[in-house]
Scaffold this motif. Sequence first.
Motif, mmCIF file in Angstrom:
data_model
loop_
_atom_site.group_PDB
_atom_site.id
_atom_site.type_symbol
_atom_site.label_atom_id
_atom_site.label_comp_id
_atom_site.label_asym_id
_atom_site.label_seq_id
_atom_site.Cartn_x
_atom_site.Cartn_y
_atom_site.Cartn_z
ATOM 1 N N ARG A 85 0.810 -1.220 0.000
ATOM 2 C CA ARG A 85 0.000 0.000 0.000
ATOM 3 C C ARG A 85 0.840 1.265 0.000
ATOM 4 O O ARG A 85 0.338 2.346 -0.244
ATOM 5 N N ALA A 86 2.116 1.136 0.294
ATOM 6 C CA ALA A 86 3.042 2.270 0.211
ATOM 7 C C ALA A 86 4.236 1.830 -0.620
ATOM 8 O O ALA A 86 4.607 0.667 -0.621
ATOM 9 N N GLY A 87 4.830 2.766 -1.328
ATOM 10 C CA GLY A 87 5.945 2.404 -2.182
ATOM 11 C C GLY A 87 5.470 1.863 -3.519
ATOM 12 O O GLY A 87 4.350 2.111 -3.955
ATOM 13 N N PHE A 88 6.318 1.067 -4.165
ATOM 14 C CA PHE A 88 5.991 0.577 -5.496
ATOM 15 C C PHE A 88 5.106 -0.673 -5.423
ATOM 16 O O PHE A 88 5.029 -1.351 -4.402
ATOM 17 N N THR A 89 4.440 -0.963 -6.535
ATOM 18 C CA THR A 89 3.568 -2.134 -6.653
ATOM 19 C C THR A 89 4.062 -2.992 -7.809
ATOM 20 O O THR A 89 4.868 -2.549 -8.638
ATOM 21 N N PRO A 90 3.578 -4.247 -7.914
ATOM 22 C CA PRO A 90 3.952 -5.075 -9.069
ATOM 23 C C PRO A 90 3.600 -4.415 -10.400
ATOM 24 O O PRO A 90 4.319 -4.590 -11.395
ATOM 25 N N GLU A 91 2.503 -3.660 -10.414
ATOM 26 C CA GLU A 91 2.123 -2.960 -11.651
ATOM 27 C C GLU A 91 3.171 -1.912 -12.023
ATOM 28 O O GLU A 91 3.437 -1.675 -13.212
ATOM 29 N N ASP A 92 3.778 -1.272 -11.022
ATOM 30 C CA ASP A 92 4.841 -0.302 -11.295
ATOM 31 C C ASP A 92 6.039 -0.986 -11.957
ATOM 32 O O ASP A 92 6.671 -0.426 -12.870
ATOM 33 N N ILE A 93 6.358 -2.192 -11.495
ATOM 34 C CA ILE A 93 7.467 -2.944 -12.094
ATOM 35 C C ILE A 93 7.152 -3.281 -13.544
ATOM 36 O O ILE A 93 8.003 -3.136 -14.434
ATOM 37 N N ASP A 94 5.913 -3.721 -13.804
ATOM 38 C CA ASP A 94 5.518 -4.048 -15.179
ATOM 39 C C ASP A 94 5.641 -2.826 -16.084
ATOM 40 O O ASP A 94 6.135 -2.916 -17.214
ATOM 41 N N LYS A 95 5.200 -1.672 -15.590
ATOM 42 C CA LYS A 95 5.268 -0.455 -16.390
ATOM 43 C C LYS A 95 6.715 -0.015 -16.615
ATOM 44 O O LYS A 95 7.063 0.487 -17.690
ATOM 45 N N ALA A 96 7.563 -0.201 -15.590
ATOM 46 C CA ALA A 96 8.972 0.169 -15.736
ATOM 47 C C ALA A 96 9.651 -0.714 -16.782
ATOM 48 O O ALA A 96 10.427 -0.231 -17.620
ATOM 49 N N LEU A 97 9.362 -2.013 -16.749
ATOM 50 C CA LEU A 97 9.935 -2.922 -17.741
ATOM 51 C C LEU A 97 9.443 -2.574 -19.145
ATOM 52 O O LEU A 97 10.201 -2.635 -20.123
ATOM 53 N N GLU A 98 8.170 -2.203 -19.241
ATOM 54 C CA GLU A 98 7.615 -1.812 -20.536
ATOM 55 C C GLU A 98 8.282 -0.532 -21.045
ATOM 56 O O GLU A 98 8.580 -0.395 -22.236
ATOM 57 N N ALA A 99 8.535 0.402 -20.131
ATOM 58 C CA ALA A 99 9.163 1.666 -20.527
ATOM 59 C C ALA A 99 10.608 1.455 -20.970
ATOM 60 O O ALA A 99 11.089 2.125 -21.893
ATOM 61 N N LEU A 100 11.317 0.519 -20.318
ATOM 62 C CA LEU A 100 12.718 0.268 -20.684
ATOM 63 C C LEU A 100 12.848 -0.473 -22.004
ATOM 64 O O LEU A 100 13.899 -0.427 -22.648
ATOM 65 N N LYS A 101 11.782 -1.201 -22.387
ATOM 66 C CA LYS A 101 11.779 -1.956 -23.652
ATOM 67 C C LYS A 101 12.962 -2.923 -23.732
ATOM 68 O O LYS A 101 13.622 -3.056 -24.768
ATOM 69 N N GLU A 102 13.237 -3.578 -22.618
ATOM 70 C CA GLU A 102 14.307 -4.566 -22.553
ATOM 71 C C GLU A 102 13.780 -5.830 -21.869
ATOM 72 O O GLU A 102 12.828 -5.769 -21.082
ATOM 73 N N THR A 103 14.401 -6.963 -22.179
ATOM 74 C CA THR A 103 14.076 -8.223 -21.514
ATOM 75 C C THR A 103 15.244 -8.595 -20.609
ATOM 76 O O THR A 103 16.386 -8.663 -21.068
ATOM 77 N N PHE A 104 14.964 -8.818 -19.335
ATOM 78 C CA PHE A 104 16.003 -9.134 -18.357
ATOM 79 C C PHE A 104 15.889 -10.585 -17.909
ATOM 80 O O PHE A 104 14.786 -11.143 -17.832
ATOM 81 N N ASP A 105 17.036 -11.169 -17.598
ATOM 82 C CA ASP A 105 17.085 -12.572 -17.199
ATOM 83 C C ASP A 105 16.775 -12.709 -15.708
ATOM 84 O O ASP A 105 17.601 -13.168 -14.923
ATOM 85 N N ILE A 106 15.575 -12.276 -15.323
ATOM 86 C CA ILE A 106 15.126 -12.403 -13.940
ATOM 87 C C ILE A 106 13.607 -12.402 -13.942
ATOM 88 O O ILE A 106 12.982 -11.657 -14.693
ATOM 89 N N ALA A 107 13.016 -13.266 -13.137
ATOM 90 C CA ALA A 107 11.560 -13.342 -13.066
ATOM 91 C C ALA A 107 11.010 -12.079 -12.405
ATOM 92 O O ALA A 107 11.635 -11.533 -11.490
ATOM 93 N N PRO A 108 9.837 -11.579 -12.835
ATOM 94 C CA PRO A 108 9.269 -10.371 -12.223
ATOM 95 C C PRO A 108 9.096 -10.491 -10.715
ATOM 96 O O PRO A 108 9.331 -9.526 -9.984
ATOM 97 N N ASP A 109 8.682 -11.669 -10.221
ATOM 98 C CA ASP A 109 8.521 -11.843 -8.775
ATOM 99 C C ASP A 109 9.858 -11.725 -8.050
ATOM 100 O O ASP A 109 9.936 -11.175 -6.944
ATOM 101 N N ASP A 110 10.930 -12.253 -8.664
ATOM 102 C CA ASP A 110 12.258 -12.113 -8.070
ATOM 103 C C ASP A 110 12.707 -10.655 -8.082
ATOM 104 O O ASP A 110 13.347 -10.184 -7.144
#
Length: 377
Positions: free
Chosen positions: A211-236
């Motif tokens: 409820r404070a700080g970043f959320t999983p949706e923020d991570i998804d949006k950040a990855l989308e903005a970077l337009k890169e694929t990283f060798d790490i699972a989103p949950d990790d």
Amino acid sequence: MTDSQRPERAEGSIPASAQRRRGFKFFAPILAGASLRERMVACVGALVGIALTALICRFVLGDHTSLPLIVAPLGASAVLLFAVPASPLAQPWSIIGGNTISALIGVIIAHFVHDQILAIGFGVSIAIAAMSFARCLHPPGGATALTAIIGGPAVTSAGFLFPFIPVGLNSLLLVALGLLFHKLSRHTYPHRPAAPLPNPHQTRDISPELRAGFTPEDIDKALEALKETFDIAPDDLESLLRQVELQAMLRTHGSILCEDIMSRDVVTVGVWDDVELARTRLIRHNVRTLPVIDRQGHLVGTIGLREILGSTGDMSARMSPASTAAASTPAVALLPTLTDGRTHAVIIIDRDQTIAGLITQTDLLATIAKLVPAQSG
């Protein structure tokens, strides 16, 4: 200004971690979390895994087979399996499925496409697509597909047997040996990504930690903005970022220890006591959790109103495992535990498991409130 005219940066202004990396640049880890010791362990694992895989295949296939005992792409699989076992690309299904499916794609392409240039291009590209759809993307799979196409007469004559023997057999044996090696070396394999934080109250609200700080949706949006694929699972990645937040707080506020804010006059019950006594003490002292001790005064668990609701008898069957910490632990390190929606108190214990104090959610909240600077009007 030329380089010779630039003032030298003070040694003390360089972080200690950067100084260590600069001093041992030839051994500096390329990947986050790597260390020289872990690389040496990976070397031993690859030695054992590849050698035993070839030895077992020789025993199974015999010395007179025209098939290779082990395919070359398995060396790359061993790099992933033993050097970066937490990678999504190094998990058992990725290795077994990725190599076998890619070899099968290579055999099919070689059978229908007779121009080798076209065949190798189609082989690798379709192998990538097949591994992606099968959720077993594995970089050595591309090389396995190529091997099935340009591997020579022995591979060609094996036909549709090649994806299963030796490729499938090699991959299965390597994974089995990897499982055993990582267990003996006390590494977690297969890697289990951090589970999403559930709401302990079973409501539609998100977990308190989110409820404070970043959320999983923020991570998804950040990855989308970077337009890169990283060798790490989103949950990790989420778990890593939350640990970064905690470490930053420990760095800035770690001087306040548990012993500085803990309650020392702790109300307890004995494991031999009746549940009714625990209920009486919980209500009388207006607390949510009581430590449970044995006859030597050692902590054995905790009990609260939830555990004793409608219960009678002694505490042994009703108590829950205790959340504990040492008196020298930074107080803010208890934040993840005391904000999980389930834990109301952390028991501070000595080395002999005797109770030194107790910190509740209220204790920690009062401490953090003093750390927050007052906003100017």
